[in-house]
Enzyme design. Structure first.
Site, PDB file in Angstrom:
ATOM      1  N   LYS A  97      44.002  35.715  35.240  1.00  0.00           N
ATOM      2  CA  LYS A  97      43.954  37.050  35.849  1.00  0.00           C
ATOM      3  C   LYS A  97      43.035  38.003  34.865  1.00  0.00           C
ATOM      4  O   LYS A  97      43.596  38.268  33.719  1.00  0.00           O
ATOM      5  CB  LYS A  97      45.232  37.509  36.227  1.00  0.00           C
ATOM      6  CG  LYS A  97      45.285  38.667  37.125  1.00  0.00           C
ATOM      7  CD  LYS A  97      46.644  39.395  37.494  1.00  0.00           C
ATOM      8  CE  LYS A  97      46.772  40.635  38.401  1.00  0.00           C
ATOM      9  NZ  LYS A  97      48.126  40.910  38.630  1.00  0.00           N
ATOM     10  N   SER A 150      48.917  41.907  43.401  1.00  0.00           N
ATOM     11  CA  SER A 150      47.491  42.051  42.651  1.00  0.00           C
ATOM     12  C   SER A 150      46.849  40.705  42.179  1.00  0.00           C
ATOM     13  O   SER A 150      45.718  40.772  41.917  1.00  0.00           O
ATOM     14  CB  SER A 150      47.573  43.217  41.600  1.00  0.00           C
ATOM     15  OG  SER A 150      48.309  42.712  40.557  1.00  0.00           O
ATOM     16  N   SER A 172      53.361  41.618  42.236  1.00  0.00           N
ATOM     17  CA  SER A 172      52.077  41.027  42.123  1.00  0.00           C
ATOM     18  C   SER A 172      51.653  39.549  41.916  1.00  0.00           C
ATOM     19  O   SER A 172      50.700  38.991  42.019  1.00  0.00           O
ATOM     20  CB  SER A 172      51.267  41.898  41.033  1.00  0.00           C
ATOM     21  OG  SER A 172      51.093  43.288  41.461  1.00  0.00           O
TER      22      SER A 172
END
Length: 470
Positions: free
Chosen positions: A83, A158, A182
């Site tokens: 990420k 996220s 997330s």
């Protein structure tokens, strides 16, 4: 056999078996993943950057090790994504923001370093909303990341890019972070498995802007692969003063031990959730009942703590204000207006408000610990609704108001308490989108959460996609 015919469906464990038997090579697997990323990426937008050259170089090095029978770690040769909120040497860390530097990071964050040391092949970095501020996945830097089940819906956020990549097997191991849901929101919305480990189990450096709310963990197509990845990511790193210093367990050990005899609490509303789709609640309740069929003692009960929403918002908004105030006026003009709005809200909180929220947070955590004095695990629905419309912060029907936290009431409580919590797919809503169950354990019992998830998965295999729909 046609050596590449089934690569897109193989799990991490299956790939390792092929590497060991020399029936597939890391180079073949990496090329297949890169080809599918190139084919699907225009439709899903899951990657900030794909580093094909570095990935193939790492795959060739892994192939040479496997040919000598000398893999260097548990994940040697496995295609992996990171990420774009943590550092990876040689690539910039952009946080989904136009205001960040495009200068490559000088070194690896701890989780990245541990994966690299064990031979992971990094395909690239995945998308997120700006600074991970919402449970959806769109940003000024990369635009909208779309859900492969329905391209008009969000992946959730996220860690949205990681979840989309996991669903389509664009790599078998995917790094995510979770400060209010997330990892678990996108895992639920896309129908993959994700776990937020106990706080500090996976070291972090530099420290997250979300401080002690933030956890790092894996997303994958199945529980066993996530357990494998966590076994590597969770190894200690002295750079994080708040992280665990004990050796990481091999989370694959005991994974098949089942849940017979465990006492499990089922809480469909956590005592404060008011809005949940009927079909979602029914699907999650059916999944909870399955644990009784597996031999556990399942009882419906709510924790005795209060609604923790205001605690979370005080902390979340205050930190967001600090991030935004550090930006120049020119940079703020290029930021997500929604993120700027919560930062402006956060400026209203005083230091006293922040410290008081931390005190209330401790009380809430103790309420959860009291529940675990009686129950080994807690089950809840993961999300009250299926994936919302792509590009939106809240659902278009308006029933959750203007704040995204309102439609994710099951996630952030366990960032406040720092407990391990996992999202396991458990069926589909009436609109054909995935529904998930949340499995929560006492602090430090990540192994038990994974074991329960695996027990459920063993009788309810996770549905997958080979390409995006629509």
């Amino acid at each position: 056999m046609n050596r590449c015919s089934d690569i897109s469906s193989f799990t991490a464990h299956e790939l390792l078996t092929h590497f060991r038997h020399r029936s597939l090579s890391p180079v073949e697997v990496t090329r297949d993943a890169l080809e599918r990323i190139e084919r699907f990426e225009p439709r899903i937008n899951a990657f900030v950057v794909v580093d094909s050259e570095a990935a193939l170089a790492a795959a060739r090095a892994s192939e040479a090790r496997w040919l000598k029978g000398e893999p260097i770690g548990l994940v040697d040769g496995l295609p992996t994504t990171i990420k774009d909120i943590v550092d990876m040497a040689g690539l910039p860390t952009r946080f989904g923001s136009l205001t960040t530097s495009s200068k490559p990071a000088a070194g690896d964050a701890p989780a990245v370093a541990r994966l690299r040391e064990c031979g992971a092949v990094f395909l690239g970095k995945t998308t997120l909303p700006e600074y991970g501020w919402i449970g959806a996945c769109h940003s000024p830097l990369t635009g909208i990341t779309r859900n492969p089940w329905n391209l008009e819906r969000t992946t959730g956020g996220s860690s949205g890019g990681a979840a989309a990549a996991a669903l389509l097997n664009l790599g078998v191991l995917h790094h995510g972070t979770d400060a209010a849901g997330s990892i678990r929101i996108p895992a639920a919305f896309t129908g993959v498995f994700g776990i937020k480990p106990s706080y500090g189990r996976v070291p972090a450096y530099p420290a997250s802007v979300m401080t002690t709310l933030a956890h790092q963990g894996p997303l994958a197509r199945n529980v066993r692969d996530a357990a494998l990845m966590l076994s590597v990511m969770a190894r200690p790193d002295a750079r994080d003063a708040t992280a665990w210093t004990t050796p990481a367990p091999d989370y694959r050990i005991g994974l098949e031990d089942g849940v017979r005899g465990l006492r499990i609490a089922w809480s469909p509303r956590l005592g404060y959730v008011r809005t949940i789709d009927a079909d979602v609640e029914a699907t999650a309740a059916k999944a909870a009942k399955a644990f009784a069929d597996l031999g556990a003692i399942v009882e419906e009960v709510d924790p005795d703590g209060p609604d923790p929403t205001e605690i979370l918002l005080t902390l979340w908004y205050s930190v967001s204000a600090a991030v935004i105030l550090a930006k120049s006026p020119e940079d703020r003009e290029r930021m997500d207006p929604g993120y700027l709005a919560i930062g402006e809200h956060g400026r209203r909180f005083s230091l006293f408000d922040y410290l008081q929220a931390q005190s209330r947070r401790a009380e809430y955590r103790n309420a959860m610990l009291r529940l675990h004095d009686r129950y080994d695990l807690l089950l809840t629905p993961q999300m009250p609704i299926p994936a919302i419309e792509a590009g939106r912060v809240t659902p278009a029907d308006g029933r959750f108001g203007e704040d995204w936290i309102n439609w994710s009431p099951y996630t952030y409580p366990f960032n406040l308490t720092q407990q391990p919590a996992a999202s396991i797919p458990c069926g589909f809503a009436e609109d054909g989108l995935p529904v998930a169950l949340q499995i929560v354990g006492p602090p430090g019992r990540d192994d038990l959460v994974l074991r329960a998830a695996r027990a459920y998965e063993s009788g309810h295999p996770i549905a997958t996609l080979s390409e995006p729909r629509g």
